[in-house]
Every structure is written in structure tokens, then in C-alpha cells.
Design a protein around this motif. Structure first.
Motif, PDB file in Angstrom:
ATOM      1  N   VAL A  11      22.698 -36.017   9.022  1.00  0.00           N
ATOM      2  CA  VAL A  11      21.743 -34.915   8.887  1.00  0.00           C
ATOM      3  C   VAL A  11      20.371 -35.430   9.308  1.00  0.00           C
ATOM      4  CG1 VAL A  11      20.691 -33.239   7.329  1.00  0.00           C
ATOM      5  CG2 VAL A  11      23.067 -33.976   6.958  1.00  0.00           C
ATOM      6  N   GLY A  12      19.906 -34.946  10.449  1.00  0.00           N
ATOM      7  CA  GLY A  12      18.570 -35.336  10.920  1.00  0.00           C
ATOM      8  C   GLY A  12      18.624 -36.484  11.905  1.00  0.00           C
ATOM      9  N   ALA A  20      16.925 -42.140  11.657  1.00  0.00           N
ATOM     10  CA  ALA A  20      18.374 -42.208  11.888  1.00  0.00           C
ATOM     11  C   ALA A  20      18.665 -42.887  13.224  1.00  0.00           C
ATOM     12  CB  ALA A  20      18.974 -40.807  11.866  1.00  0.00           C
ATOM     13  N   ALA A  21      17.859 -42.560  14.229  1.00  0.00           N
ATOM     14  CA  ALA A  21      18.089 -43.128  15.567  1.00  0.00           C
ATOM     15  C   ALA A  21      17.745 -44.611  15.604  1.00  0.00           C
ATOM     16  CB  ALA A  21      17.257 -42.365  16.600  1.00  0.00           C
ATOM     17  N   THR A  79      18.920 -38.127   6.330  1.00  0.00           N
ATOM     18  CA  THR A  79      17.727 -38.898   6.712  1.00  0.00           C
ATOM     19  C   THR A  79      16.556 -37.983   7.046  1.00  0.00           C
ATOM     20  OG1 THR A  79      18.187 -38.963   9.080  1.00  0.00           O
ATOM     21  CG2 THR A  79      19.252 -40.647   7.735  1.00  0.00           C
ATOM     22  N   VAL A  80      16.649 -36.724   6.619  1.00  0.00           N
ATOM     23  CA  VAL A  80      15.526 -35.802   6.859  1.00  0.00           C
ATOM     24  C   VAL A  80      14.403 -36.071   5.864  1.00  0.00           C
ATOM     25  CG1 VAL A  80      16.848 -33.973   7.972  1.00  0.00           C
ATOM     26  CG2 VAL A  80      16.748 -34.091   5.459  1.00  0.00           C
ATOM     27  N   VAL A  99      28.109 -39.206  -0.135  1.00  0.00           N
ATOM     28  CA  VAL A  99      26.776 -38.970   0.429  1.00  0.00           C
ATOM     29  C   VAL A  99      25.938 -40.248   0.386  1.00  0.00           C
ATOM     30  CG1 VAL A  99      25.892 -38.125  -1.794  1.00  0.00           C
ATOM     31  CG2 VAL A  99      24.722 -37.477   0.320  1.00  0.00           C
ATOM     32  N   TYR A 100      25.177 -40.429   1.446  1.00  0.00           N
ATOM     33  CA  TYR A 100      24.181 -41.505   1.521  1.00  0.00           C
ATOM     34  C   TYR A 100      22.871 -40.802   1.836  1.00  0.00           C
ATOM     35  CZ  TYR A 100      21.838 -45.657   3.731  1.00  0.00           C
ATOM     36  OH  TYR A 100      20.976 -46.664   4.105  1.00  0.00           O
ATOM     37  N   CYS A 101      21.984 -40.740   0.836  1.00  0.00           N
ATOM     38  CA  CYS A 101      20.706 -40.054   1.023  1.00  0.00           C
ATOM     39  C   CYS A 101      19.582 -41.077   1.004  1.00  0.00           C
ATOM     40  CB  CYS A 101      20.491 -39.018  -0.086  1.00  0.00           C
ATOM     41  SG  CYS A 101      18.923 -38.130   0.081  1.00  0.00           S
TER      42      CYS A 101
END
Lengths: 376, 376
Positions: A11-12, A20-21, A79-80, A99-101
Motif C-alpha cells: 500500500v503506497g 516503499a520504493a 507505507t502511506v 500486516v506490516y505497518c
């Protein structure tokens, strides 16, 4: 026999520039034995498709809910921006996915507690990205302390600087929200929190503290716009504390650049020596931390070798979290920083705010960050 | 017309090694237009005679009382250990003589208050040796702040190290008493106190504070004896405070040597620049302080030139106190650090102890150190 891989939805993701990138994709590519990146979702399907194409990810989803519902996804990574964590994680957990937040888990303690309770009910692996805690340098420090490399801890002092919490910001679009308290993403909740969590892993828990939390710059110059923005998020934190062994700990975080010397300096005085940890930023969650040991018996300090520091980059600590997460899912270990531990950290931050507001020294049981046990 | 000189009696002088020998004698010799050293008194007449002879001082006295009673003495200077200040100063004041007593004035606030009240009654000039306050660098800093060299103060941070309050002492005879709280001569009352007084002169008063005062080393190795002594004096202090303008101030004093970087570093962030003050010891009362200014608009920092730093030594700040003292006696000015100001500083120290003991943030009116006005 083919090894089972965890199928990931991100996500993101903005190719080449988002966290994230820069951190998650490189980490996952080095762990391709354990992970397979299946899909990506951004705020629009168009943006999801662009990200999927740019990063060679098979699927673009139209919504977090759609991704979390997919039978092709085992684990969703968030990762937002912090204000979006709550809705995203809630949706993921409602579909019973791991989930990994990224840390901070919630904008507030209440948000984080609701998410942690939900994760508990669903019995999924729920990981919060307090990745300074698993960094090679912090694990090395924990080992040095546990093996009595400097004897018992006598006192410790931390001073860090971090942007963008100085007099100016340079990228209004990406930085303005970090100066708003309501975002839950500021000097206190990001670099200070990552660092105090890591410090407690190394030094032991905090037993009492007094704090000053300030917004020194209520008006911040936006250099890219030539205008001013209003700010109410903390841009200065000082905490004086005691550790459970009675030793004093002081922590100061100053927004902005350090004009003189290291932007991060952590000193640990022990009965038989001292450790000094330095870095070029107070963002310990991504800093390249150096450790030096000073002994009264030796003229020259020892530069401590730290395993796992080859090719150190933003992905290094994130990769360590993914390694632990894979074990937690596959082997049932509890090795990655959990939502439960994130609650302890959110509570510590609330205690710091409370002390600053009231002038009271705090010493609640809630301060005890669970000691983090390395499994790898 | 011959200029009238102030005739001085010195209490406590060991030729070549005591503070009086290293700082007061050289200062007075450079001010021979204003001062004449008439006599000396030590703990025995024999020792007084030895000191008088070694330093070419005309008279040796048998007791402080005898010296203070002498018609040939205008001003008595007290440089003995802190526990002896009270009796010495009381005797001097009872004879109505001017007095210059090294800081700390008393072992306790009560002692200091009694001496200040007595000085007030006798209408003599009573000076306390908080000489960091009058040092060239501190006066320059006050000027820089007053002339808006860095705009308004946004935050400030001080970290100092000072011996002999680390794990060891090396000269038991002269250092053991400094590790006993009862002496009133420790890390808190000496280097920390000198520094916080100077910091308030520069930054403005402290409006509230929380403190941690620790004795980290209850057993201290005496290197010269190979044994251990018991210690109960503070050897670690951390204070988080706010200035009257609302800006946060943090101060940390750590006993012992700094193993990494400067043993004194003071950072002042202003709205238009920053000042960094460094030295090789946290004993700012005798440190050679360097000032550097950093401006966002300039690539290179400015090393600030400080007038009066030629031949800087232990006598420099003491000489400045003597210059002011002469004016206060002859011209009726109030320019040297007074007993009254020493009371404010003793109260601040008591507030720090109280906050550390109780966990309460303190914000009493008594915290307002009078702002020191330079007359020279």
C-alpha cells in the motif's frame, strides 16, 4: 519441494522516490526466497497501475479493501502517511491478512489500540515498523551491554537533530503535514520514538521521566513556496529519565540540522568503559550508526565492527524486519516488532506529552517497553 | 596626588599551587594601581609566614579574626575550602571589612543567607566569586544576544563534563571532600552553578525547571591510594527548563572526562542564526571559551573575536571581579557579583535539588537570577 513464499501487497508505492520504493522493494528483492510481491495499491487505480508497471509488480489494485480481500495476498504492507494507517490497517485486518505497518502505527494511542485489539482477535501476525530496534548497530549494542563490555550502565545521554523540524521546510507537499500535530507524524513520534524504543532495548526500560515538549517554530518558512506555514507539531523534545537500574538517561531532540558536530550522539557510560554512538542524522531508523568503545585501560578507542553493515542503506533495517516477519508467519516465532510493542511505545509518547503538559514526573508500569528478544 | 589603594588580606594561600596563588595573586599584581596585598593568613601562623615569605607579602597573621581586625586591612579575600567560608566571612564582616569570598558562598543556603544579611547590615561591599559571569566570553555572548546577533532565542542546550566527579579521584587529600555532599562543594554547586549563573546572564532567567540529580558513583576509586572512598555528592545533573521568553533550555553535567568531543558545548539557536560555545572543561569559571556563530546565509561559520582574551588564564575572570570590586568600593557602583546574587544562585540550586527529590516542576519567583549589568 518448492518453498512456500509469502505473497505481498504493497500500500503506497511511488517508483524511485517513496519509502516503499527506496527501502521495501530492495529489501524484498534480497529476500525473494521468502517473499513474492504480488500487487500494489495507491490512491487511484491509475496510480496503482503506473507503480505496478514501473516496478514490475504483477497486479494493480483499485482499493486497499480489494487487495486485502484477494486470495492471492497473504501479507499487506502499509507505507502511506501516518494519518492513513488506521483505515488501511483496519481494512487489511478485517480480511484476516497479516500486516506490516510502518511506525507510527496510529495518529493516536486510541487508533493504535483499536488496531492492536483487532489484530489480536484475528490472530494474524501484525508488525509495526520500529526498525531502529532491529538495526545491526542496535543489536550489536544490546550484545555489548549484555556481555558486560562496559560493565554496568552508569548513565546515558542522547542528543539528536532531525529534519524537517527546523525553522524551514523545503518540500511543502511532502513536509507540511509533518509540522501538524494532528498528523501524528512529527519529531516526537518519528525519530524520537524510533530512538527511545531502540535505547530501551539496549539500556533497559525507563522507570520514570520528566519531559519538555515544545513547538519552537509556530511559523515555518516554506522555502519552495517563499511563504510561511503554521505549525503546531513538536519540534523540540527534552526528557530526563531514570532506567530501571537507577541510572539516569537524558534525551534531547532538536528539529533542524546540527550546525556543529554529529547530528546524532549517544553516550553510554559504564562502570568499566564507555560507548559512543554517532550518526549524521537523528533519524536512527535509517541512520548509519557507528559505535566506538572507550576503556580507561586503553589509550586508543576501539571502533566496534558491526556485522550486517555491508551495503548499508534504507533497506537494511526493513529487510531485518521482513526476515523476522517471515519466521513469525512460518515458524510461529514472535521476533518482529509487534503491534503490542507499538502500543507500549505510543503510551510512552503519551506519558511524555502528559509530563510536559503537567510538569509531573511519570513512573507508570505502562512505561515498560517489552524487552525485545532477537531471534535471528 | 597619590591614588588610594585597597589594602588586601588573603585567607588561604599556598605558594605556587592554591587557587589564590594561581588566580588571585596574578590578578592583583596586574591591578597594582588599585590594590596592595598587605597580609596573608593560613590555618597556622607558621603556614601564614611561609606563604607571606614565598609570595613577598608583608604580613603573616595568626588568625582570620586578627587580620580582619587590623587597621591596615580594607578587604579580606576568602579562597579556602567551602566548608570554611561561613566562619571566615562571619569574622570578616563582624569587623566591618569588605569581603570577596569565592563561590559557593556557603555550604548551604542558610549559611549564605546569614552571611548576606550580615553584609547588608554592615553596608560593606560583599562579593561572591561567580566569575564565569564576568568572563570575556560570557560578556561577549550577552552583547551578541542583546544586539540580536542571532535574533530571538529559540532554544538552548548545554552539556559539560567536569572532574573530579567521575569514577575516580587522583588526589585524595584535595579531592575527597568534593565527593561529600556535606562539603557543599560538588559538581552541582561548583561547575554547574557557575555555568547556570552565566547562562542566565546571557539567555535571561529560568522560569521553570525539572531536574535529575544523581550520585552515580557511591564508591569512588582513589587512584593515589589504591583504595575506595564513599561518595554522596552529586556527580550527574540534568535539568530541563524554560526561559522567561518561553524557549526551552536543557543542561546536563556529567562528572569525569569527556571521552568524545568537547568537554563543554553550549548551543544557542536563534531565529536568525546559532551560537556554539565550546571549551575543554565544564568548569566555565576558568575555561577558555570559544564562540562560533552559524548563519543560514553564510557558508562558513564566524569565529567570534573576544576582547580581553590575550594571555587568558585562571586569573583573567578573577581580575575582572577585582576591577569591578574596586569600582564598587571607590565609586559606589554595584558591578561585581554580590552576596545577594549568590543567594539567588543558592536558591536555584535548592530548587534543583527539590525538583529532583520530588519529581515536581518548579517555577518560583526565587528562580529569577538578577540580570547582571556590566559596568566596565
Amino acid at each position: 519441494m518448492k518453498k512456500q513464499k509469502l505473497r505481498i501487497g504493497l500500500v503506497g508505492l511511488q517508483a524511485g522516490r517513496s519509502w516503499a520504493a527506496v527501502a521495501h522493494l530492495p529489501a524484498l528483492r534480497e529476500l525473494s526466497d521468502h517473499y513474492e510481491i504480488v500487487g500494489v495499491v495507491n490512491s487511484s487505480l491509475e496510480s496503482s497501475r503506473a507503480a505496478a508497471e514501473a516496478s514490475a509488480i504483477p497486479r494493480a489494485f483499485g482499493s486497499i479493501d480489494e487487495m486485502a480481500a484477494s486470495r492471492d495476498i497473504d501479507l499487506v504492507v502499509v507505507t502511506v502517511r501516518v494519518p492513513l494507517h488506521y483505515d488501511a490497517v483496519k481494512s487489511i485486518l478485517s480480511h484476516g491478512k497479516h500486516v506490516y505497518c510502518e511506525w507510527p502505527l496510529g495518529r493516536t494511542l486510541a487508533e493504535a489500540e483499536e488496531l492492536a485489539a483487532m489484530a489480536r482477535e484475528r490472530s494474524v501476525v501484525a508488525v509495526a515498523g520500529t526498525q531502529a530496534r532491529v538495526s545491526p548497530a542496535i543489536r550489536k549494542l544490546s550484545e555489548l551491554i549484555k556481555t558486560n563490555s562496559i560493565g554496568s550502565i552508569v548513565s546515558s545521554s542522547i542528543h539528536g537533530w532531525a529534519t524537517p523540524w527546523g525553522a524551514t521546510i523545503s518540500d511543502t507537499k511532502n513536509e507540511e503535514y509533518l509540522r501538524k500535530q494532528d498528523s501524528g507524524a512529527d519529531l516526537l513520534t518519528i525519530p524520537f520514538a524510533h530512538t527511545v524504543a531502540a535505547a530501551c532495548d539496549v539500556l533497559g526500560s525507563i522507570s520514570q521521566l520528566s519531559a519538555n515538549v515544545h513547538t519552537r517554530y509556530p511559523r515555518v518558512k516554506a522555502l519552495d513556496k517563499g511563504t510561511y506555514i503554521e505549525a503546531d507539531a513538536p519540534d523540540y523534545i527534552s526528557v530526563i529519565a531514570s532506567l530501571t537500574n537507577g541510572a539516569p538517561l537524558s534525551m534531547e531532540y532538536t528539529g533542524g540540522h546540527s550546525v556543529y558536530g554529529d547530528a546524532f550522539i549517544w553516550q553510554i557510560e559504564g562502570t568499566t568503559g564507555q560507548l559512543v554512538i554517532t550518526a549524521s542524522t537523528g533519524h536512527t531508523q535509517l541512520a548509519n550508526l557507528a559505535i566506538t568503545r572507550y576503556s580507561p585501560s586503553r589509550q586508543e578507542p576501539d571502533v566496534i565492527e558491526i556485522a550486517g553493515m555491508d551495503h548499508f542503506g534504507p533497506h537494511t533495517n526493513v529487510k531485518e524486519i521482513y526476515r523476522r516477519l517471515a519466521s513469525d508467519v512460518i515458524n510461529g516465532t514472535h521476533s518482529a516488532p509487534s503491534f503490542e510493542e507499538a502500543i507500549s511505545l505510543h503510551k510512552l509518547i503519551e506519558d511524555i506529552r502528559f509530563s510536559s503538559r503537567t510538569g509531573q514526573r511519570i513512573s507508570p508500569a505502562t512505561l515498560s517497553l517489552p524487552r525485545f528478544v532477537s531471534q535471528f
